[in-house]
Structure formats: structure tokens, C-alpha cells
Design an enzyme around this catalytic site. Structure first.
Site, PDB file in Angstrom:
ATOM      1  N   LYS A  22      58.662  63.605  67.906  1.00  0.00           N
ATOM      2  CA  LYS A  22      59.025  63.617  66.480  1.00  0.00           C
ATOM      3  C   LYS A  22      59.803  62.350  66.144  1.00  0.00           C
ATOM      4  O   LYS A  22      59.498  61.663  65.176  1.00  0.00           O
ATOM      5  CB  LYS A  22      59.883  64.842  66.200  1.00  0.00           C
ATOM      6  CG  LYS A  22      60.681  64.787  64.901  1.00  0.00           C
ATOM      7  CD  LYS A  22      61.472  66.031  64.623  1.00  0.00           C
ATOM      8  CE  LYS A  22      62.869  66.034  65.146  1.00  0.00           C
ATOM      9  NZ  LYS A  22      63.886  65.320  64.383  1.00  0.00           N
ATOM     10  N   CYS A 116      74.403  67.038  57.310  1.00  0.00           N
ATOM     11  CA  CYS A 116      73.639  68.195  57.794  1.00  0.00           C
ATOM     12  C   CYS A 116      74.612  69.010  58.648  1.00  0.00           C
ATOM     13  O   CYS A 116      75.774  68.649  58.817  1.00  0.00           O
ATOM     14  CB  CYS A 116      72.433  67.742  58.607  1.00  0.00           C
ATOM     15  SG  CYS A 116      72.887  66.988  60.153  1.00  0.00           S
ATOM     16  N   ARG A 121      76.741  62.317  59.022  1.00  0.00           N
ATOM     17  CA  ARG A 121      75.588  61.406  59.100  1.00  0.00           C
ATOM     18  C   ARG A 121      75.708  60.200  58.167  1.00  0.00           C
ATOM     19  O   ARG A 121      74.920  60.010  57.257  1.00  0.00           O
ATOM     20  CB  ARG A 121      74.282  62.163  58.852  1.00  0.00           C
ATOM     21  CG  ARG A 121      74.134  63.475  59.569  1.00  0.00           C
ATOM     22  CD  ARG A 121      74.180  63.375  61.091  1.00  0.00           C
ATOM     23  NE  ARG A 121      73.040  62.720  61.675  1.00  0.00           N
ATOM     24  CZ  ARG A 121      71.895  63.342  61.976  1.00  0.00           C
ATOM     25  NH1 ARG A 121      71.757  64.597  61.705  1.00  0.00           N
ATOM     26  NH2 ARG A 121      70.890  62.676  62.518  1.00  0.00           N
ATOM     27  N   ASP A 304      70.683  65.494  71.983  1.00  0.00           N
ATOM     28  CA  ASP A 304      69.661  66.442  71.522  1.00  0.00           C
ATOM     29  C   ASP A 304      69.313  67.478  72.581  1.00  0.00           C
ATOM     30  O   ASP A 304      68.553  68.409  72.288  1.00  0.00           O
ATOM     31  CB  ASP A 304      68.381  65.704  71.098  1.00  0.00           C
ATOM     32  CG  ASP A 304      68.608  64.886  69.845  1.00  0.00           C
ATOM     33  OD1 ASP A 304      67.727  64.079  69.503  1.00  0.00           O
ATOM     34  OD2 ASP A 304      69.674  65.034  69.225  1.00  0.00           O
TER      35      ASP A 304
HETATM   36  C1  EPZ Z   1      68.670  59.994  65.664  1.00  0.00           C
HETATM   37  O1  EPZ Z   1      69.519  60.293  64.566  1.00  0.00           O
HETATM   38  C2  EPZ Z   1      67.852  61.244  65.929  1.00  0.00           C
HETATM   39  N1  EPZ Z   1      67.049  61.555  64.754  1.00  0.00           N
HETATM   40  C3  EPZ Z   1      68.770  62.421  66.260  1.00  0.00           C
HETATM   41  O2  EPZ Z   1      67.942  63.528  66.591  1.00  0.00           O
HETATM   42  C4  EPZ Z   1      69.596  62.049  67.494  1.00  0.00           C
HETATM   43  O3  EPZ Z   1      70.511  63.100  67.767  1.00  0.00           O
HETATM   44  C5  EPZ Z   1      70.381  60.748  67.208  1.00  0.00           C
HETATM   45  O4  EPZ Z   1      69.447  59.699  66.840  1.00  0.00           O
HETATM   46  C6  EPZ Z   1      71.168  60.280  68.432  1.00  0.00           C
HETATM   47  O5  EPZ Z   1      70.291  60.083  69.504  1.00  0.00           O
HETATM   48  C7  EPZ Z   1      65.891  60.876  64.556  1.00  0.00           C
HETATM   49  O6  EPZ Z   1      65.523  60.015  65.325  1.00  0.00           O
HETATM   50  C8  EPZ Z   1      65.100  61.269  63.343  1.00  0.00           C
HETATM   51  P1  EPZ Z   1      72.437  57.642  65.145  1.00  0.00           P
HETATM   52  P2  EPZ Z   1      70.364  59.101  63.843  1.00  0.00           P
HETATM   53  O7  EPZ Z   1      72.359  56.725  63.993  1.00  0.00           O
HETATM   54  O8  EPZ Z   1      69.551  57.849  63.849  1.00  0.00           O
HETATM   55  C9  EPZ Z   1      76.964  57.374  63.689  1.00  0.00           C
HETATM   56  C10 EPZ Z   1      67.155  65.728  66.457  1.00  0.00           C
HETATM   57  O9  EPZ Z   1      67.676  66.795  66.823  1.00  0.00           O
HETATM   58  N2  EPZ Z   1      76.484  56.518  62.611  1.00  0.00           N
HETATM   59  O10 EPZ Z   1      72.033  57.137  66.503  1.00  0.00           O
HETATM   60  O11 EPZ Z   1      70.858  59.613  62.561  1.00  0.00           O
HETATM   61  C11 EPZ Z   1      76.476  58.810  63.550  1.00  0.00           C
HETATM   62  O12 EPZ Z   1      77.347  59.545  62.684  1.00  0.00           O
HETATM   63  C12 EPZ Z   1      68.001  64.692  65.740  1.00  0.00           C
HETATM   64  O13 EPZ Z   1      65.948  65.393  66.659  1.00  0.00           O
HETATM   65  C13 EPZ Z   1      77.419  55.926  61.758  1.00  0.00           C
HETATM   66  O14 EPZ Z   1      78.626  56.129  61.901  1.00  0.00           O
HETATM   67  O15 EPZ Z   1      71.581  58.954  64.855  1.00  0.00           O
HETATM   68  C14 EPZ Z   1      76.522  59.314  64.965  1.00  0.00           C
HETATM   69  O16 EPZ Z   1      77.853  59.694  65.266  1.00  0.00           O
HETATM   70  C15 EPZ Z   1      69.412  65.196  65.473  1.00  0.00           C
HETATM   71  N3  EPZ Z   1      76.972  55.121  60.769  1.00  0.00           N
HETATM   72  C16 EPZ Z   1      76.171  58.074  65.794  1.00  0.00           C
HETATM   73  O17 EPZ Z   1      76.369  56.947  64.919  1.00  0.00           O
HETATM   74  C17 EPZ Z   1      75.636  54.848  60.581  1.00  0.00           C
HETATM   75  O18 EPZ Z   1      75.281  54.084  59.657  1.00  0.00           O
HETATM   76  C18 EPZ Z   1      74.745  58.029  66.301  1.00  0.00           C
HETATM   77  O19 EPZ Z   1      73.900  58.270  65.190  1.00  0.00           O
HETATM   78  C19 EPZ Z   1      74.697  55.475  61.449  1.00  0.00           C
HETATM   79  C20 EPZ Z   1      75.145  56.288  62.465  1.00  0.00           C
END
Ligand code: EPZ
Length: 416
Positions: A22, A116, A121, A304
Site C-alpha cells: 500500500k 488521525c 501528523r 507499523d
Molecule cells: C508513512 O507515514 C506511512 N504512511 C505510515 O504508515 C508509517 O507509519 C510512517 O510513514 C512511518 O514509517 C504511508 O506511507 C502512506 P513520516 P508518514 O512522515 O509519511 C513526523 C500505515 O499504517 N513528521 O515518516 O506520514 C511525524 O509526525 C501508516 O500504513 C513531522 O513532524 O510518516 C512522525 O512523528 C501509518 N513533520 C514522523 O515525522 C512532517 O512534515 C515520521 O512521519 C512530517 C512528518
């Protein structure tokens, strides 16, 4: 509202096949906005999030068709550059349409994704990076309104590796003027798969999968064809289903290299795990030790799989300390597991799980988010008696026909 009814105590046996990832398919589908023409993708999972992405692409003016896990996207000159709130709120990952729209059309109006269950997020890394690439991003009445005279390559250093922000920058930089160097980039396999598709379209990307990615902008890209990588989180979930029921399960069509952290932890527990080029097997194990995990960006233990691993620790011998470092509220499954007679103490971002064989008893529980749903089903597979997992629509966002796959392995599970 549908629910899953699970009767525990059945040892799972046999082989099960992993679907497409996904979290690789979603950004790759948005990358089609970078090039007109017919893009063809194989091994695309049939999920709610894929449907939401198709809806959004069609709202821009693209055409999509989806049969037997093959998805075609025909991109023509778009009729709008607005990603509407009603569509984005259903799937936060839609924010990665910002990069390709800016790169190709120099404008975008994307609804803020909103939070969420697992966390707020934020998207500050995304917006800062777009501005460093030469765009202006105004946040007004719930939308990001972004414009540029033309993106220019630059050095982007992320405070922490962000999967979505790395993807957004990759898709913006491929058509920017000059070179972009992304430092502290996310290294997830889904980043590599996106980069591989961008290269197939004619982009110049090097270093995907490491923390430094270099992109040399090109004039234009063209539509291509691609097979989505296997879903490592689904594969890990199915492997844990075999382990927790003390069964013997082989997960096929997956990539063991993408699951090294999970495999290593399960071996520490005492499970006997075999791997090949495209399969992972767990062999029957009566008892297993509790081990600690701390979630981290890839190649660390994936956030995840944290909830699913917690389920496995409920029947381990001893106590497991589970630390969640990526999201601020990813223990929503704990309250529900306590209803199954689990013994868990939660303090902020750390949980102590006291495992004991045979302690779980079935009960009605409520899914709160995608991976929590899977965790509750896993616990139901081993709890004595019947477990009803309500609000199962969360599961359908990220698992294609999970109950069919588990039934094939012998589980007593049905959707009603
Ligand atoms: C991706 O989310 C995945 N979703 C998530 O999977 C996964 O848990 C996550 O990466 C971490 O591996 C998809 O790929 C669609 P991040 P994403 O940006 O990109 C912080 C599932 O269950 N952050 O790597 O949103 C954020 O709050 C889902 O399939 C900021 O602070 O995750 C988090 O603490 C859930 N500012 C950390 O970084 C930003 O601008 C990592 O988030 C962006 C992120």
C-alpha cells in the site's frame, strides 16, 4: 457497521501470499501527475486507500481503471489543481500530490490532511522543503495554496527522516532546474520503489534507500509500467499470525530483506524462522521469550508492526518493554487488549507487557486505526473463546481480504 468474529485456539498451518505494498503504491500513483500518458501498475492491492487515491486522481481529470490488481492511470492536461478536503481527509497520504503538481503545473491547492488516531501528523517538513525548492506555500482556510515560477534544485536537510516528506521532495525535484540533494532522507523500501518508478519515467535519481538522495532535474518525463513491491507490513502481520498461534506458516512473494528487524526480534524470542529469496517461514514453537522493541525509521523496527508485535508479546514468557518513538499516540490498541485480559502498563510512549501463556480470553473490542485492527485480530486468534473486532473498516484501508488469507491457514474468522 461490519465486524470480524474470531474464535481463538486454532494453530495456523500452510502457505499464504503477500499482496502489493500500500505505502509504495500510494506515492507511485501520485507520481503519474508528472507525465501525461498511460501509466500501468501491476500487483496493486485492492484497498480503500487505493480507491481514495483513484478518486483524487480522477477529480484532477485523470482516468483510472483497475482489474485483477492491475491499475491503469491515463493522465491528460488536468482540469483542476485542487485536492479537495472531502477526498484528502479520507487519506492523509494525499499530501504527496503537492510535489508533482508544483513540479509540473507550478501550482497546487491541497487540503491540509488533518490528524488521525495515531498522531497530529504535521506537514511542516513538506512545506519547508517546497519553499526551499522555490515555491510559496500559504495555509488558508484549511488548504495549502502553493505556487512557483519554477522549482530550483537545492540541498534539503530533514530534521528527522520523514517518509512522506522524502517522497514529496523526490517528486518535486525530478522536474526542478538543477540538482537537489536530500539529506537525512527516509530509507524505507517504499522510497526505493518510488525512485525506481521515477527513473523508469526518465528521472535522474541516485541513492534512494540511503540517507542521501541526489536528483538531477530533467525537462520532462514519460509514462511507464511498473510492478509494486510486496507489502512488508502485511507479510510481517501474517508471519506473526503463524507465530502467535504456535503454527507453521510460510509467507510467500515477500522480500525478507525488508523485514530484517522483525525477523531478528522473532529469532530473539526463540522462534525458528527460515528465509529464502521470496519467502519467510515460521516453524511451530510452543513457548517464546518476551523481548523489548523500540520503533525507529527503516531499517529499525517498523512502527507499523509495533501493535502486531505487542499482541505476540501477550503470550510470551516474561515482560517486554515496547517503546514507540515515531508517533505520539500509537498505543490505542492497549485499552482494547486489556479487555482481552492482557497485562499491560502504559506510560506515555512506553508500554510494559507482562506475557503469560493462555492468559487471553475473547471479548468484543473496537478497532481504532489500521494496524490496531490487525493487532486485535492477532490477539483474537489466540484468545480463548470469541473475539468480535468492531469498526473493521479501519482494516480495509490497508489489508486486502485478510480474513480470507487467515481462513486459508485454518483460522476461525468471519466478517459479519
Ligand atoms: C508513512 O507515514 C506511512 N504512511 C505510515 O504508515 C508509517 O507509519 C510512517 O510513514 C512511518 O514509517 C504511508 O506511507 C502512506 P513520516 P508518514 O512522515 O509519511 C513526523 C500505515 O499504517 N513528521 O515518516 O506520514 C511525524 O509526525 C501508516 O500504513 C513531522 O513532524 O510518516 C512522525 O512523528 C501509518 N513533520 C514522523 O515525522 C512532517 O512534515 C515520521 O512521519 C512530517 C512528518
Amino acid at each position: 457497521m461490519q465486524k470480524m468474529v474470531v474464535n481463538g485456539g486454532v494453530k495456523l498451518e500452510g502457505e499464504v501470499v503477500t499482496g502489493g505494498a500500500k505505502n509504495a503504491a500510494l506515492p507511485i500513483l501520485f507520481s503519474t501527475l508528472l507525465a501525461d500518458g498511460e501509466h500501468v501498475f501491476h500487483n496493486v492491492p485492492d484497498l480503500m486507500d487505493i480507491k481514495s487515491t483513484r478518486d483524487l486522481l480522477e477529480s484532477f481529470g485523470c482516468e483510472t481503471s483497475f482489474t485483477d490488481n492491475t491499475l491503469k492511470v491515463v493522465v491528460r492536461p488536468l482540469k483542476t489543481f485542487v485536492a479537495d478536503y472531502d477526498l484528502v481527509r479520507k487519506m492523509r497520504a494525499s499530501i504527496v500530490c503537492l510535489g508533482p503538481l508544483l513540479a509540473r503545473h507550478k501550482q497546487a491547492k491541497v487540503s491540509l490532511p488533518g490528524g488521525c488516531a495515531i498522531g497530529s501528523r504535521p506537514i511542516n517538513f513538506h512545506l519547508n522543503a517546497m519553499e526551499q525548492l522555490g515555491a510559496t506555500c500559504e495555509v488558508t482556510s484549511g488548504y495549502v495554496v502553493a505556487k512557483t515560477e519554477g522549482l530550483k534544485g537545492t540541498q534539503i536537510i530533514f530534521d528527522m527522516p520523514s517518509v512522506g516528506a522524502t517522497q514529496n521532495v523526490l517528486m518535486a525535484a525530478v522536474l526542478a532546474e538543477g540538482t537537489t540533494i536530500i539529506e537525512n532522507a527516509a530509507k524505507e523500501p517504499e522510497i526505493v520503489d518510488l525512485a525506481n518508478y521515477l527513473v523508469k519515467m526518465g528521472a535522474k535519481v541516485k541513492g534512494a534507500g540511503t540517507s542521501i538522495i541526489t536528483v538531477v532535474g530533467v525537462e520532462s518525463l514519460s509514462a511507464a509500467e511498473h510492478r509494486i513491491i510486496p507489502d512488508r507490513i502485511e507479510a510481517g502481520t501474517l508471519l506473526i499470525a503463524g507465530a502467535i498461534t504456535r503454527g507453521s506458516v510460510t509467507v510467500k512473494k515477500c522480500n525478507p530483506k525488508d523485514l530484517e528487524a522483525l525477523i531478528s526480534k522473532m529469532r530473539d524470542c526463540g522462534f525458528s524462522i527460515e528465509t529464502g529469496d521470496d519467502f519467510i517461514s515460521v516453524n511451530q514453537t510452543k513457548t517464546w521469550r518476551a523481548v523489548d522493541i523500540t520503533t525507529a525509521p527503516h531499517p529499525g523496527f517498523p512502527t507499523d508492526l509495533q501493535a502486531q508485535f505487542m499482541a505476540l508479546m501477550l503470550e510470551a514468557e516474561g515482560s517486554s518493554i515496547i517503546s514507540e518513538t515515531i508517533f505520539e499516540n500509537r498505543f490505542m490498541h492497549v485499552q482494547e487488549l486489556l479487555r482481552l485480559n492482557a497485562d499491560i502498563s502504559k506510560k506515555a510512549k512506553v508500554c510494559v507487557v507482562r506475557g503469560k501463556q493462555g492468559q487471553l480470553t475473547g471479548a468484543p473490542v473496537m478497532a481504532t486505526d489500521l494496524r490496531a485492527s490487525a493487532c486485535l485480530i492477532l490477539a483474537g486468534l489466540v484468545a480463548k473463546g470469541e473475539t468480535n473486532v468492531n469498526r473493521i473498516y479501519h482494516l480495509d484501508r490497508g489489508y486486502e481480504k485478510l480474513e480470507n488469507k487467515l481462513t486459508k491457514l485454518g483460522a476461525s474468522i468471519k466478517r459479519i
